[in-house]
Design a protein around this motif. Structure first.
Motif, PDB file in Angstrom:
ATOM      1  N   THR A  22      -1.749   7.936  -0.592  1.00 34.83           N
ATOM      2  CA  THR A  22      -2.735   8.641  -1.249  1.00 34.83           C
ATOM      3  C   THR A  22      -2.669  10.315  -1.732  1.00 34.83           C
ATOM      4  O   THR A  22      -2.242  10.707  -0.580  1.00 34.83           O
ATOM      5  CB  THR A  22      -4.186   7.858  -1.565  1.00 34.83           C
ATOM      6  OG1 THR A  22      -5.048   8.557  -2.675  1.00 34.83           O
ATOM      7  CG2 THR A  22      -4.846   8.737   0.179  1.00 34.83           C
TER       8      THR A  22
ATOM      9  N   SER B 208      -2.833  -9.772   4.157  1.00 33.43           N
ATOM     10  CA  SER B 208      -4.279  -9.083   4.222  1.00 33.43           C
ATOM     11  C   SER B 208      -5.524  -9.598   3.507  1.00 33.43           C
ATOM     12  O   SER B 208      -6.802  -9.263   3.230  1.00 33.43           O
ATOM     13  CB  SER B 208      -3.912  -7.924   2.737  1.00 33.43           C
ATOM     14  OG  SER B 208      -3.355  -8.471   2.163  1.00 33.43           O
TER      15      SER B 208
ATOM     16  N   GLU C 253       5.997   2.876   2.035  1.00 36.51           N
ATOM     17  CA  GLU C 253       5.943   1.449   1.493  1.00 36.51           C
ATOM     18  C   GLU C 253       5.578   1.078   2.356  1.00 36.51           C
ATOM     19  O   GLU C 253       6.439   0.908   3.247  1.00 36.51           O
ATOM     20  CB  GLU C 253       6.641   0.597   0.737  1.00 36.51           C
ATOM     21  CG  GLU C 253       6.201  -0.680  -0.053  1.00 36.51           C
ATOM     22  CD  GLU C 253       7.077  -1.027  -0.745  1.00 36.51           C
ATOM     23  OE1 GLU C 253       7.554  -0.702  -2.011  1.00 36.51           O
ATOM     24  OE2 GLU C 253       7.282  -2.242  -0.914  1.00 36.51           O
TER      25      GLU C 253
ATOM     26  N   PHE D 124       1.057  -1.612   0.237  1.00 31.09           N
ATOM     27  CA  PHE D 124      -0.042   0.141  -0.259  1.00 31.09           C
ATOM     28  C   PHE D 124       0.815   1.145  -0.002  1.00 31.09           C
ATOM     29  O   PHE D 124       2.044   1.163   0.854  1.00 31.09           O
ATOM     30  CB  PHE D 124      -1.029   0.271   1.332  1.00 31.09           C
ATOM     31  CG  PHE D 124      -1.723  -1.006   1.463  1.00 31.09           C
ATOM     32  CD1 PHE D 124      -2.997  -0.872   0.693  1.00 31.09           C
ATOM     33  CD2 PHE D 124      -1.308  -2.029   1.891  1.00 31.09           C
ATOM     34  CE1 PHE D 124      -3.839  -1.833   0.951  1.00 31.09           C
ATOM     35  CE2 PHE D 124      -2.156  -3.392   1.825  1.00 31.09           C
ATOM     36  CZ  PHE D 124      -3.244  -3.589   1.151  1.00 31.09           C
ATOM     37  N   HIS D 125       0.565   2.516  -0.726  1.00 27.34           N
ATOM     38  CA  HIS D 125       0.828   3.322  -0.477  1.00 27.34           C
ATOM     39  C   HIS D 125       0.377   5.042  -0.501  1.00 27.34           C
ATOM     40  O   HIS D 125      -1.289   4.793  -0.078  1.00 27.34           O
ATOM     41  CB  HIS D 125       1.538   3.588  -1.816  1.00 27.34           C
ATOM     42  CG  HIS D 125       2.776   2.941  -2.356  1.00 27.34           C
ATOM     43  ND1 HIS D 125       2.159   1.839  -3.448  1.00 27.34           N
ATOM     44  CD2 HIS D 125       4.399   3.257  -2.477  1.00 27.34           C
ATOM     45  CE1 HIS D 125       4.008   1.258  -3.567  1.00 27.34           C
ATOM     46  NE2 HIS D 125       4.343   2.070  -3.181  1.00 27.34           N
TER      47      HIS D 125
ATOM     48  N   TYR E 291     -10.238  -3.237   0.570  1.00 31.40           N
ATOM     49  CA  TYR E 291      -9.608  -2.734  -0.900  1.00 31.40           C
ATOM     50  C   TYR E 291      -9.654  -2.191  -1.719  1.00 31.40           C
ATOM     51  O   TYR E 291      -9.378  -1.073  -2.561  1.00 31.40           O
ATOM     52  CB  TYR E 291      -8.805  -3.422  -1.503  1.00 31.40           C
ATOM     53  CG  TYR E 291      -8.051  -4.913   0.051  1.00 31.40           C
ATOM     54  CD1 TYR E 291      -7.165  -3.811   1.799  1.00 31.40           C
ATOM     55  CD2 TYR E 291      -7.574  -6.222   0.278  1.00 31.40           C
ATOM     56  CE1 TYR E 291      -6.626  -4.391   2.032  1.00 31.40           C
ATOM     57  CE2 TYR E 291      -6.880  -6.304   1.410  1.00 31.40           C
ATOM     58  CZ  TYR E 291      -6.680  -5.775   2.500  1.00 31.40           C
ATOM     59  OH  TYR E 291      -5.884  -6.332   3.413  1.00 31.40           O
TER      60      TYR E 291
ATOM     61  N   SER F 126      -1.813   3.419   5.931  1.00 30.30           N
ATOM     62  CA  SER F 126      -0.577   3.883   4.649  1.00 30.30           C
ATOM     63  C   SER F 126      -0.810   4.531   3.881  1.00 30.30           C
ATOM     64  O   SER F 126       0.082   5.324   3.446  1.00 30.30           O
ATOM     65  CB  SER F 126      -1.121   2.008   3.985  1.00 30.30           C
ATOM     66  OG  SER F 126      -2.316   2.109   3.156  1.00 30.30           O
ATOM     67  N   LEU F 127      -2.639   5.291   4.020  1.00 29.63           N
ATOM     68  CA  LEU F 127      -2.435   6.371   3.203  1.00 29.63           C
ATOM     69  C   LEU F 127      -2.164   7.937   3.638  1.00 29.63           C
ATOM     70  O   LEU F 127      -2.060   8.548   2.723  1.00 29.63           O
ATOM     71  CB  LEU F 127      -4.414   6.140   2.534  1.00 29.63           C
ATOM     72  CG  LEU F 127      -5.238   5.335   2.608  1.00 29.63           C
ATOM     73  CD1 LEU F 127      -6.381   5.745   2.479  1.00 29.63           C
ATOM     74  CD2 LEU F 127      -4.963   4.484   1.205  1.00 29.63           C
TER      75      LEU F 127
ATOM     76  N   CYS G 196      -9.730   6.648  -3.945  1.00 33.13           N
ATOM     77  CA  CYS G 196      -8.338   7.219  -4.061  1.00 33.13           C
ATOM     78  C   CYS G 196      -7.998   8.686  -4.733  1.00 33.13           C
ATOM     79  O   CYS G 196      -8.468   7.475  -6.035  1.00 33.13           O
ATOM     80  CB  CYS G 196      -7.314   6.316  -3.767  1.00 33.13           C
ATOM     81  SG  CYS G 196      -7.755   5.560  -2.302  1.00 33.13           S
TER      82      CYS G 196
ATOM     83  N   LYS H 250     -10.000   1.906  -2.923  1.00 30.33           N
ATOM     84  CA  LYS H 250      -8.810   2.205  -3.755  1.00 30.33           C
ATOM     85  C   LYS H 250     -10.302   3.167  -5.265  1.00 30.33           C
ATOM     86  O   LYS H 250      -9.296   4.245  -5.308  1.00 30.33           O
ATOM     87  CB  LYS H 250      -8.545   1.174  -5.187  1.00 30.33           C
ATOM     88  CG  LYS H 250      -7.169   1.055  -5.728  1.00 30.33           C
ATOM     89  CD  LYS H 250      -6.283   0.164  -5.870  1.00 30.33           C
ATOM     90  CE  LYS H 250      -5.630   0.184  -7.447  1.00 30.33           C
ATOM     91  NZ  LYS H 250      -5.822  -1.037  -8.148  1.00 30.33           N
TER      92      LYS H 250
ATOM     93  N   ALA I  81      -4.461  -0.776   6.111  1.00 35.03           N
ATOM     94  CA  ALA I  81      -4.328   0.158   4.620  1.00 35.03           C
ATOM     95  C   ALA I  81      -4.877   1.145   5.300  1.00 35.03           C
ATOM     96  O   ALA I  81      -4.230   2.476   4.551  1.00 35.03           O
ATOM     97  CB  ALA I  81      -5.344  -0.816   3.743  1.00 35.03           C
TER      98      ALA I  81
END
Ligand code: S3P
Length: 429
Positions: free
Chosen positions: A6, A409, A403, A3-4, A420, A397-398, A427, A424, A394
């Motif tokens: 946003t 998960s 990373e 996850f990255h 997820y 992570s935003l 985002c 997504k 999750a």
């Protein structure tokens, strides 16, 4: 899964049906006479375990994507299962069905996955034994597998040591079959979906303060149930919308039952901008939630609000990690006996992301830092098979630099198989 960070969240999301209400609808549909139709049922692994158990007890249940149809046979319509009942990862299935099995004229072996086999069952074994059933922990450790030998039950007035809707519900469901009224008095009110749904199906359940009383052997009749969206699933989007700068999202069709909506109160006490729109009554109170990015500050979460947000404490800890000042969570020792030890697992994983957090005997102390001052950083996160931990991280992570890798998960399928993908879609960038 990786996850990255946003840039922002925008748009609308509709969360799946409420897990607690979905379980109860299958159980009461199975114990009622005639046809029950459930719409917006949560197709998560936990609720599918409940369907599987009732099929094994001889109930015909059709599962179509848009509707669950149950051909109920009434209070005395269950048959001895040919095999062991498997509740999977579901504490609600295990504990609530035990209350029903306690009254059946047959013996059942009930078990679940490795996590379920570590979770405390004495809390239901005690009251159900007082009512006259024989419940044995086969491993002798007060955990599943359980051997439940049903018997004619007598009514009791029970004062549980822990505040737990699962315990209250197990006793009330057994009370359907008892020869006299059965009451449960809690020290603070846990979620009341069982009481509401028992009444919907025709049971005589009376509530006064934190006492619920059920009168035995009602005529339960099949009916239509539309399950509201799960506020516990909405909680991840509430948090993401509040935490990610510039976000503005709408979460549609969320159940806001006062025994479940502590997340709204806690988030507001942290400075969260949440507006309830289109409030309506659909058996349970429902609203759409408008969430706007808000700089958060620390708060105290303790006392009677705890049962109303018990499943949201992991995501509240994530919010607290990025809030200014200290958040103290107390009176939540129950976190240690959920799908994982959520006190330890939150402390370990949030520390790994750079948060100053300490686990206590009954909660967490979180010294938060606003992301402008010191953002969280990505890390390897171990969810310990716990869906609520995976979803919480999750969201973390935003707003984390770098990373984030959540190792197990896929466990979100327990309560939110499409989580997820839905996250997504909101985002941007
Ligand atoms: C539930 C009650 C809560 C909650 C669980 C679902 C229910 O557990 O944590 O996810 O459906 O009754 P406890 O009753 O053990 O607190």
């Amino acid at each position: 899964m990786i996850f990255h960070k946003t840039n922002q969240l925008k748009g609308e999301v509709t969360v799946p049906g409420d897990k607690s209400i979905s379980h109860r609808a299958v159980m009461l549909g199975s114990l009622s006479k005639g046809r029950t139709e459930i719409t917006n049922f949560l197709q998560g692994a936990d609720c599918l375990s409940t369907i599987d158990c009732f099929r094994r007890l001889g109930i015909e249940i059709e599962n179509r994507p848009d509707c669950i149809t149950i051909h109920g046979k009434g209070l005395d319509g269950l048959n001895a299962p040919g095999n062991i009942l498997d509740a999977g990862n579901s504490g609600t299935t295990t504990r609530l069905i035990s209350g029903i099995l306690a009254a059946q004229p047959f013996e059942t072996i009930l078990t679940g996955d490795a996590s379920i086999q570590k979770r405390p069952m004495l809390r239901i074994m005690e009251p159900l034994s007082m009512m006259g059933a024989r419940i044995e922990s086969i491993g002798g450790n007060n955990c599943a597998p359980l051997k439940i030998t049903g018997a004619p039950l007598k009514g009791i007035h029970y004062y549980p040591k822990v505040i737990s809707a699962q315990v209250k519900s197990a006793v009330l469901l057994a009370g359907l079959y008892a020869k006299d009224p059965t009451s449960v008095t809690e020290s603070a009110l846990s979620r009341n979906h069982s009481e509401l749904m028992l009444r919907t199906f025709g049971a005589d359940v009376r509530t006064e303060g934190t006492t619920a009383t059920i009168f035995p052997r009602p005529l339960l009749e099949g009916r239509k149930v539309n399950v509201p969206g799960d506020i516990s699933s909405a909680a991840y989007f509430i948090a993401a919308g509040l935490l990610v700068p510039g976000s503005d999202i709408l979460i549609r069709n969320v159940g806001i039952n006062p025994t479940r909506n502590g997340i709204l109160k806690a988030a507001e006490s942290m400075g969260g901008n949440i507006t309830l729109l289109n409030e309506r009554q659909e058996g349970e109170p429902v609203a759409d939630l408008h969430i706007k990015y808000s700089p958060l500050h620390g708060t105290a979460i303790e006392g009677d609000i705890i049962p109303t947000l018990i499943d949201e404490l992991p995501i509240l800890a994530v919010m607290a990690a990025s809030a200014e000042g200290t958040t103290v969570i107390r009176d939540a020792a129950e976190l240690k006996v959920k799908e994982s030890n959520r006190i330890d697992v939150m402390a370990q994983n949030l520390s790994a992301m750079g948060c100053d957090i300490t686990g206590t005997e009954d909660g967490l102390i979180i010294h938060g830092k606003r992301p402008e001052e010191k953002p969280l950083h990505g890390a390897v996160i171990h969810a310990h098979g716990d869906h609520r931990i995976a979803m919480s991280f999750a969201v973390a992570s935003l707003i984390a630099e770098g990373e984030t890798n959540i190792t197990d998960s896929e466990c979100v399928a327990i309560s939110y198989p499409g989580f997820y993908e839905d996250l997504k879609k909101l985002c941007r960038g």
